[in-house]
Scaffold this active site. Structure first.
Site, PDB file in Angstrom:
ATOM      1  N   ILE A 128     -25.544   2.253  17.823  1.00  0.00           N
ATOM      2  CA  ILE A 128     -26.718   3.017  17.383  1.00  0.00           C
ATOM      3  C   ILE A 128     -26.756   3.129  15.861  1.00  0.00           C
ATOM      4  CG2 ILE A 128     -27.747   5.325  17.473  1.00  0.00           C
ATOM      5  CD1 ILE A 128     -26.514   5.527  20.369  1.00  0.00           C
TER       6      ILE A 128
ATOM      7  N   LYS B  42     -18.943  16.694  21.476  1.00  0.00           N
ATOM      8  CA  LYS B  42     -20.349  16.500  21.103  1.00  0.00           C
ATOM      9  C   LYS B  42     -21.065  17.853  21.043  1.00  0.00           C
ATOM     10  CE  LYS B  42     -21.695  13.109  20.244  1.00  0.00           C
ATOM     11  NZ  LYS B  42     -21.504  12.388  18.948  1.00  0.00           N
TER      12      LYS B  42
ATOM     13  N   TYR C 103     -14.665  14.873  25.575  1.00  0.00           N
ATOM     14  CA  TYR C 103     -15.713  14.173  24.809  1.00  0.00           C
ATOM     15  C   TYR C 103     -16.993  15.015  24.770  1.00  0.00           C
ATOM     16  CZ  TYR C 103     -19.587  11.033  23.800  1.00  0.00           C
ATOM     17  OH  TYR C 103     -20.739  10.489  23.271  1.00  0.00           O
TER      18      TYR C 103
HETATM   19  N1  LIG Z   1     -24.451   5.135  23.705  1.00  0.00           N
HETATM   20  C1  LIG Z   1     -24.831   6.243  24.341  1.00  0.00           C
HETATM   21  O1  LIG Z   1     -25.355   6.196  25.466  1.00  0.00           O
HETATM   22  C2  LIG Z   1     -24.653   7.581  23.695  1.00  0.00           C
HETATM   23  C3  LIG Z   1     -25.098   8.714  24.405  1.00  0.00           C
HETATM   24  C4  LIG Z   1     -24.981   9.958  23.809  1.00  0.00           C
HETATM   25  C5  LIG Z   1     -24.453  10.070  22.535  1.00  0.00           C
HETATM   26  N2  LIG Z   1     -23.997   8.962  21.875  1.00  0.00           N
HETATM   27  C6  LIG Z   1     -23.450   9.143  20.528  1.00  0.00           C
HETATM   28  O2  LIG Z   1     -24.072   8.227  19.642  1.00  0.00           O
HETATM   29  C7  LIG Z   1     -23.156   7.834  18.619  1.00  0.00           C
HETATM   30  C8  LIG Z   1     -23.062   6.323  18.557  1.00  0.00           C
HETATM   31  O3  LIG Z   1     -22.709   5.838  19.838  1.00  0.00           O
HETATM   32  P1  LIG Z   1     -22.651   4.271  20.151  1.00  0.00           P
HETATM   33  O4  LIG Z   1     -22.950   4.114  21.587  1.00  0.00           O
HETATM   34  O5  LIG Z   1     -23.420   3.520  19.144  1.00  0.00           O
HETATM   35  O6  LIG Z   1     -21.091   3.998  19.937  1.00  0.00           O
HETATM   36  P2  LIG Z   1     -20.318   2.671  19.511  1.00  0.00           P
HETATM   37  O7  LIG Z   1     -21.143   1.453  19.736  1.00  0.00           O
HETATM   38  O8  LIG Z   1     -18.980   2.767  20.161  1.00  0.00           O
HETATM   39  O9  LIG Z   1     -20.138   2.846  17.942  1.00  0.00           O
HETATM   40  C9  LIG Z   1     -19.376   3.914  17.473  1.00  0.00           C
HETATM   41  C10 LIG Z   1     -19.274   3.820  15.970  1.00  0.00           C
HETATM   42  O10 LIG Z   1     -18.446   4.899  15.517  1.00  0.00           O
HETATM   43  C11 LIG Z   1     -17.425   4.347  14.683  1.00  0.00           C
HETATM   44  N3  LIG Z   1     -16.190   5.139  14.650  1.00  0.00           N
HETATM   45  C12 LIG Z   1     -15.382   5.495  15.684  1.00  0.00           C
HETATM   46  N4  LIG Z   1     -14.326   6.181  15.205  1.00  0.00           N
HETATM   47  C13 LIG Z   1     -14.464   6.258  13.856  1.00  0.00           C
HETATM   48  C14 LIG Z   1     -13.702   6.814  12.801  1.00  0.00           C
HETATM   49  N5  LIG Z   1     -12.514   7.401  13.031  1.00  0.00           N
HETATM   50  N6  LIG Z   1     -14.146   6.715  11.544  1.00  0.00           N
HETATM   51  C15 LIG Z   1     -15.316   6.097  11.281  1.00  0.00           C
HETATM   52  N7  LIG Z   1     -16.090   5.521  12.220  1.00  0.00           N
HETATM   53  C16 LIG Z   1     -15.659   5.601  13.497  1.00  0.00           C
HETATM   54  C17 LIG Z   1     -17.164   2.961  15.290  1.00  0.00           C
HETATM   55  O11 LIG Z   1     -16.438   2.172  14.364  1.00  0.00           O
HETATM   56  P3  LIG Z   1     -15.571   0.898  14.874  1.00  0.00           P
HETATM   57  O12 LIG Z   1     -16.571  -0.202  15.051  1.00  0.00           O
HETATM   58  O13 LIG Z   1     -14.598   0.681  13.772  1.00  0.00           O
HETATM   59  O14 LIG Z   1     -14.914   1.303  16.168  1.00  0.00           O
HETATM   60  C18 LIG Z   1     -18.599   2.515  15.494  1.00  0.00           C
HETATM   61  O15 LIG Z   1     -19.172   2.101  14.283  1.00  0.00           O
HETATM   62  C19 LIG Z   1     -21.833   8.524  18.971  1.00  0.00           C
HETATM   63  O16 LIG Z   1     -21.739   9.700  18.223  1.00  0.00           O
HETATM   64  C20 LIG Z   1     -21.965   8.846  20.448  1.00  0.00           C
HETATM   65  O17 LIG Z   1     -21.201   9.969  20.787  1.00  0.00           O
HETATM   66  C21 LIG Z   1     -24.098   7.724  22.436  1.00  0.00           C
END
Ligand SMILES: NC(=O)c1ccc[n+]([C@@H]2O[C@H](COP(=O)([O-])OP(=O)(O)OC[C@H]3O[C@@H](n4cnc5c(N)ncnc54)[C@H](OP(=O)(O)O)[C@@H]3O)[C@@H](O)[C@H]2O)c1
Length: 323
Positions: free
Chosen positions: A32, A185, A181
């Site tokens: 995202i 959030k 988790y």
């Molecule tokens: N996807 C969903 O359905 C969903 C639903 C509700 C909420 N969310 C929220 O939306 C956000 C993005 O989700 P996503 O699905 O895009 O996740 P994602 O594809 O797993 O991407 C997560 C991002 O966070 C980075 N990250 C993790 N740990 C970190 C750290 N210690 N320092 C800096 N960066 C870090 C990752 O970096 P690396 O590439 O280095 O791992 C990656 O860039 C999150 O906050 C998640 O909780 C997502």
């Protein structure tokens, strides 16, 4: 009767220009966060990808430049799990002001064992909540230097059914990964609402908005090789899920709107229109538990103690506890 011209509806594919503005997106190298960065880059703004992995950040920047002519995108090294690195990360931004930060980065563990950051904080609470809490502290002078900056915090529908255990914020007594988790959030969402309360009380020009992306699957997300690759098989298998959830490109829409739309105000919650899971971004009523300012205040105090920081325009620097 005075005539008022109606505000045009928000168009996620025709964003307003934001030339001269500077936006930071944590975790902008993937998922995202990547799509938020790509969409915001098309407005003419400078977009900084906060990433713990310089190789991934480079690939994301290259992908954005290949798709957005004239994109002003760059990266800063940022590891939210290492609180002691955040001040340096902010100093290395090299900007005089910051118009918005999107607190997007997140870690979600599916299985035990319970894992800790280098400072001994539970990994999800420590990264998702405490990391962004402390980052906000260090960013506040840059945010305050912008005319009307925004802190945009990415929550989750996974938090909706959760309640915080203020006596066990770090899940030491009872660790269940999915619940921990969801609570991390929820803590972020309390933070976003409480920050806005405090900014207003202090007369700050900075506002804090909470958003959530609905359900966003990689298999419904368009390819951006090498950042995100989706093959035909995965796309076909995921097609039925599109009735309920969406891709990460659409998951970025509420955050992008919260950064750009003057109609979005601090203290609000924005998410996808259809069951809060997919669709165009719209304002949602604040979830009842988020209105509990007593819980928010206790979480705030605990977060100050755990990080040694205190975000706000009246920033004070406390000695770090475990940071
Ligand atoms: N996807 C969903 O359905 C969903 C639903 C509700 C909420 N969310 C929220 O939306 C956000 C993005 O989700 P996503 O699905 O895009 O996740 P994602 O594809 O797993 O991407 C997560 C991002 O966070 C980075 N990250 C993790 N740990 C970190 C750290 N210690 N320092 C800096 N960066 C870090 C990752 O970096 P690396 O590439 O280095 O791992 C990656 O860039 C999150 O906050 C998640 O909780 C997502």
């Amino acid at each position: 009767m005075p005539s008022t011209s109606p505000t045009p509806p928000w168009n996620v594919h025709r964003l307003p220009r934001a030339d001269g503005r500077v936006f930071l997106i944590t975790g902008g190298n993937a998922g995202i966060g990547y799509f938020a960065a790509e969409q915001l880059s098309a407005t003419g703004a400078t977009v900084v990808l906060g990433s713990r992995d310089p190789g991934k950040a480079r690939a994301a920047g290259d992908s954005i430049r290949a798709r957005v002519a004239g994109a002003r995108v760059r990266a800063v090294r940022l590891d939210l799990a290492d609180l002691s690195s955040l001040r340096t990360a902010v100093e290395s931004l090299g900007v005089a002001h910051l118009d918005a930060v999107v607190h997007n980065a997140g870690v979600a563990l599916d299985d035990p064992p319970r894992t800790e950051t280098v400072h001994g904080h539970e990994l999800m609470f420590g990264t998702n909540h405490l990391g962004h809490f402390a980052l906000t502290h260090w960013l506040m002078p840059l945010l305050s230097a912008a005319p009307a900056a925004r802190v945009v915090t990415m929550g989750s529908f996974a938090a909706k059914s959760e309640r915080l255990d203020l006596d066990d914020l770090q899940s030491r007594a009872d660790y269940r990964p999915k619940r921990t988790y969801g609570r991390s959030k929820l803590a972020q969402m309390y933070f976003g609402v409480e920050l806005d309360r405090r900014l207003r009380a202090a007369g700050s020009t900075v506002r804090s908005v909470v958003v959530h992306p609905g359900g966003a699957l990689d298999s419904l997300t368009p390819s951006r090789p090498p950042v995100q690759v989706r093959n035909t098989g995965a796309r076909l298998r995921a097609a039925p899920a599109a009735l309920l959830v969406q891709g990460k490109d659409a998951g970025a829409w509420p955050a992008v709107r919260a950064v750009l739309d003057p109609a979005v105000d601090g203290g609000q919650l924005w998410g996808p229109r259809v069951f809060g899971l997919r669709g165009l971004p719209r304002r949602e009523p604040l979830w009842p538990q988020l209105a509990d300012s007593g819980v928010a205040a206790r979480l705030w105090d605990a977060s100050c103690d755990l990080t040694g920081t205190a975000p706000g325009p009246d920033r004070r620097e406390a000695p770090p506890h475990g940071a």
